[in-house]
Design a protein around this motif. Sequence first.
Motif, PDB file in Angstrom:
ATOM      1  N   LEU A   5      18.995   9.853  71.511  1.00  0.00           N
ATOM      2  CA  LEU A   5      18.361  11.080  71.024  1.00  0.00           C
ATOM      3  C   LEU A   5      19.394  12.183  70.814  1.00  0.00           C
ATOM      4  CD1 LEU A   5      15.103  11.350  73.172  1.00  0.00           C
ATOM      5  CD2 LEU A   5      15.282  10.812  70.750  1.00  0.00           C
ATOM      6  N   LEU A   6      20.326  12.292  71.736  1.00  0.00           N
ATOM      7  CA  LEU A   6      21.351  13.327  71.620  1.00  0.00           C
ATOM      8  C   LEU A   6      22.265  13.060  70.422  1.00  0.00           C
ATOM      9  CD1 LEU A   6      22.408  15.889  72.967  1.00  0.00           C
ATOM     10  CD2 LEU A   6      23.942  14.454  74.296  1.00  0.00           C
ATOM     11  N   LEU A  12      21.866  15.086  62.948  1.00  0.00           N
ATOM     12  CA  LEU A  12      20.946  15.825  62.087  1.00  0.00           C
ATOM     13  C   LEU A  12      21.344  17.297  61.972  1.00  0.00           C
ATOM     14  CD1 LEU A  12      17.464  14.356  63.020  1.00  0.00           C
ATOM     15  CD2 LEU A  12      18.661  14.130  60.858  1.00  0.00           C
ATOM     16  N   ILE A  13      21.782  17.876  63.072  1.00  0.00           N
ATOM     17  CA  ILE A  13      22.234  19.273  63.027  1.00  0.00           C
ATOM     18  C   ILE A  13      23.444  19.400  62.099  1.00  0.00           C
ATOM     19  CG2 ILE A  13      23.279  21.129  64.381  1.00  0.00           C
ATOM     20  CD1 ILE A  13      21.519  20.186  66.744  1.00  0.00           C
ATOM     21  N   ILE A  47      16.296  19.984  58.190  1.00  0.00           N
ATOM     22  CA  ILE A  47      17.009  18.893  58.858  1.00  0.00           C
ATOM     23  C   ILE A  47      17.674  19.379  60.138  1.00  0.00           C
ATOM     24  CG2 ILE A  47      18.965  17.303  58.633  1.00  0.00           C
ATOM     25  CD1 ILE A  47      18.191  17.042  55.639  1.00  0.00           C
ATOM     26  N   TRP A  48      18.366  20.536  60.098  1.00  0.00           N
ATOM     27  CA  TRP A  48      19.022  20.961  61.343  1.00  0.00           C
ATOM     28  C   TRP A  48      18.025  21.470  62.368  1.00  0.00           C
ATOM     29  CZ3 TRP A  48      18.762  25.940  63.054  1.00  0.00           C
ATOM     30  CH2 TRP A  48      18.691  26.984  62.152  1.00  0.00           C
ATOM     31  N   ILE A  49      16.881  22.003  61.935  1.00  0.00           N
ATOM     32  CA  ILE A  49      15.847  22.396  62.907  1.00  0.00           C
ATOM     33  C   ILE A  49      15.271  21.152  63.585  1.00  0.00           C
ATOM     34  CG2 ILE A  49      13.506  23.336  63.095  1.00  0.00           C
ATOM     35  CD1 ILE A  49      14.360  25.493  61.097  1.00  0.00           C
ATOM     36  N   ILE A  53      15.239  20.161  67.627  1.00  0.00           N
ATOM     37  CA  ILE A  53      14.057  19.697  68.358  1.00  0.00           C
ATOM     38  C   ILE A  53      14.342  18.388  69.073  1.00  0.00           C
ATOM     39  CG2 ILE A  53      11.696  18.831  68.053  1.00  0.00           C
ATOM     40  CD1 ILE A  53      11.409  20.951  65.804  1.00  0.00           C
ATOM     41  N   ILE A  54      15.037  17.475  68.421  1.00  0.00           N
ATOM     42  CA  ILE A  54      15.369  16.193  69.048  1.00  0.00           C
ATOM     43  C   ILE A  54      16.319  16.396  70.222  1.00  0.00           C
ATOM     44  CG2 ILE A  54      16.569  13.996  68.664  1.00  0.00           C
ATOM     45  CD1 ILE A  54      15.323  13.985  65.864  1.00  0.00           C
ATOM     46  N   CYS A  55      17.317  17.267  70.073  1.00  0.00           N
ATOM     47  CA  CYS A  55      18.232  17.558  71.189  1.00  0.00           C
ATOM     48  C   CYS A  55      17.495  18.219  72.344  1.00  0.00           C
ATOM     49  CB  CYS A  55      19.386  18.428  70.718  1.00  0.00           C
ATOM     50  SG  CYS A  55      20.589  17.558  69.714  1.00  0.00           S
TER      51      CYS A  55
END
Length: 91
Positions: A5-6, A12-13, A47-49, A53-55
Amino acid sequence: MKKILLIIGGALIAFGILFQYQGRGLIGPESSFMYYNKDWIFYGTGIWISGIIICASFVLLYIRSKLMVKQIDRKSTRLNSSHVALSRMPS
């Protein structure tokens, strides 16, 4: 699972910021279809948002796992309900 996930969130960020800057015409070749394209400013932001959220979900899972370990390691001083009280002889 949590480290994945990280990694995905960080990628993605990074890609979201890159796409956003390409959409603004700050990075990349001028021949790119993303260069000075307002749609890619919007897409990059999304995409970076989503990466953030995933981080954040990684951080929450990590904190939760650490709290669960502390609760499991804690020893109880009370007797379980399965213990039967010892009867004493009348005095």
